[in-house]
Design a protein around this motif. Sequence first.
Motif, PDB file in Angstrom:
ATOM      1  N   HIS A   1     -21.806  26.399  -9.880  1.00 53.04           N
ATOM      2  CA  HIS A   1     -23.236  26.703  -9.838  1.00 53.04           C
ATOM      3  C   HIS A   1     -23.483  28.151  -9.435  1.00 53.04           C
ATOM      4  O   HIS A   1     -24.395  28.800  -9.950  1.00 53.04           O
ATOM      5  CB  HIS A   1     -23.961  25.735  -8.904  1.00 53.04           C
ATOM      6  CG  HIS A   1     -24.107  24.370  -9.492  1.00 53.04           C
ATOM      7  ND1 HIS A   1     -25.163  24.009 -10.291  1.00 53.04           N
ATOM      8  CD2 HIS A   1     -23.302  23.288  -9.426  1.00 53.04           C
ATOM      9  CE1 HIS A   1     -25.019  22.755 -10.682  1.00 53.04           C
ATOM     10  NE2 HIS A   1     -23.886  22.299 -10.180  1.00 53.04           N
ATOM     11  N   GLY A   2     -22.657  28.682  -8.528  1.00 55.55           N
ATOM     12  CA  GLY A   2     -22.766  30.091  -8.150  1.00 55.55           C
ATOM     13  C   GLY A   2     -22.492  31.008  -9.328  1.00 55.55           C
ATOM     14  O   GLY A   2     -23.178  32.011  -9.532  1.00 55.55           O
TER      15      GLY A   2
ATOM     16  N   THR B   1     -25.388  30.962 -11.655  1.00 54.93           N
ATOM     17  CA  THR B   1     -26.473  31.766 -11.096  1.00 54.93           C
ATOM     18  C   THR B   1     -26.271  33.240 -11.438  1.00 54.93           C
ATOM     19  O   THR B   1     -27.216  33.952 -11.781  1.00 54.93           O
ATOM     20  CB  THR B   1     -26.564  31.569  -9.570  1.00 54.93           C
ATOM     21  OG1 THR B   1     -26.883  30.202  -9.314  1.00 54.93           O
ATOM     22  CG2 THR B   1     -27.618  32.468  -8.949  1.00 54.93           C
TER      23      THR B   1
ATOM     24  N   ASP C   1     -14.842  24.415  -6.833  1.00 53.45           N
ATOM     25  CA  ASP C   1     -15.600  23.170  -6.804  1.00 53.45           C
ATOM     26  C   ASP C   1     -16.905  23.350  -7.578  1.00 53.45           C
ATOM     27  O   ASP C   1     -17.146  24.411  -8.156  1.00 53.45           O
ATOM     28  CB  ASP C   1     -15.869  22.730  -5.360  1.00 53.45           C
ATOM     29  CG  ASP C   1     -16.509  23.831  -4.514  1.00 53.45           C
ATOM     30  OD1 ASP C   1     -17.195  24.723  -5.077  1.00 53.45           O
ATOM     31  OD2 ASP C   1     -16.333  23.804  -3.289  1.00 53.45           O
ATOM     32  N   GLN C   2     -17.735  22.325  -7.568  1.00 58.70           N
ATOM     33  CA  GLN C   2     -18.998  22.371  -8.289  1.00 58.70           C
ATOM     34  C   GLN C   2     -19.930  23.451  -7.728  1.00 58.70           C
ATOM     35  O   GLN C   2     -20.675  24.074  -8.474  1.00 58.70           O
ATOM     36  CB  GLN C   2     -19.698  21.006  -8.228  1.00 58.70           C
ATOM     37  CG  GLN C   2     -19.002  19.940  -9.050  1.00 58.70           C
ATOM     38  CD  GLN C   2     -19.241  20.120 -10.528  1.00 58.70           C
ATOM     39  OE1 GLN C   2     -20.372  20.119 -10.975  1.00 58.70           O
ATOM     40  NE2 GLN C   2     -18.175  20.286 -11.284  1.00 58.70           N
ATOM     41  N   SER C   3     -19.863  23.678  -6.434  1.00 62.39           N
ATOM     42  CA  SER C   3     -20.684  24.720  -5.819  1.00 62.39           C
ATOM     43  C   SER C   3     -20.324  26.095  -6.391  1.00 62.39           C
ATOM     44  O   SER C   3     -21.201  26.909  -6.673  1.00 62.39           O
ATOM     45  CB  SER C   3     -20.496  24.706  -4.303  1.00 62.39           C
ATOM     46  OG  SER C   3     -21.269  25.707  -3.697  1.00 62.39           O
ATOM     47  N   ALA C   4     -19.034  26.353  -6.570  1.00 57.68           N
ATOM     48  CA  ALA C   4     -18.584  27.623  -7.158  1.00 57.68           C
ATOM     49  C   ALA C   4     -19.055  27.746  -8.604  1.00 57.68           C
ATOM     50  O   ALA C   4     -19.441  28.832  -9.047  1.00 57.68           O
ATOM     51  CB  ALA C   4     -17.064  27.737  -7.078  1.00 57.68           C
TER      52      ALA C   4
ATOM     53  N   GLY D   1     -15.292  16.808  -8.037  1.00 58.07           N
ATOM     54  CA  GLY D   1     -15.763  17.833  -7.129  1.00 58.07           C
ATOM     55  C   GLY D   1     -14.726  18.868  -6.742  1.00 58.07           C
ATOM     56  O   GLY D   1     -15.044  19.832  -6.069  1.00 58.07           O
TER      57      GLY D   1
END
Length: 80
Positions: A51-52, A55, A46-49, A5
């Motif tokens: 995925h962003g 997108t 991180d994983q959120s970045a 993560g």
Amino acid sequence: MSACGGPAQYEIRVAGVLDSRWAAWFGGLQISGQGEETVICGQLADQSALHGLLTKVRDLGLCLISVRRLDAGQAGDEAP
């Protein structure tokens, strides 16, 4: 190797050619053309970045070819 993560280097390949002017749109990541593909490379927090970023690729209508998480030793290995 970093935790799953946490921060990591990624290489995202998309079909089509984007020039370096798109670097700001992709948060300052390195943008390079390789034939009929574009490689977007750099460290993501991180994983959120991640995925962003994916997108943004989708929002541009780009065809995603691959996503690779690079080990610390691989980052920058493909430079000429």
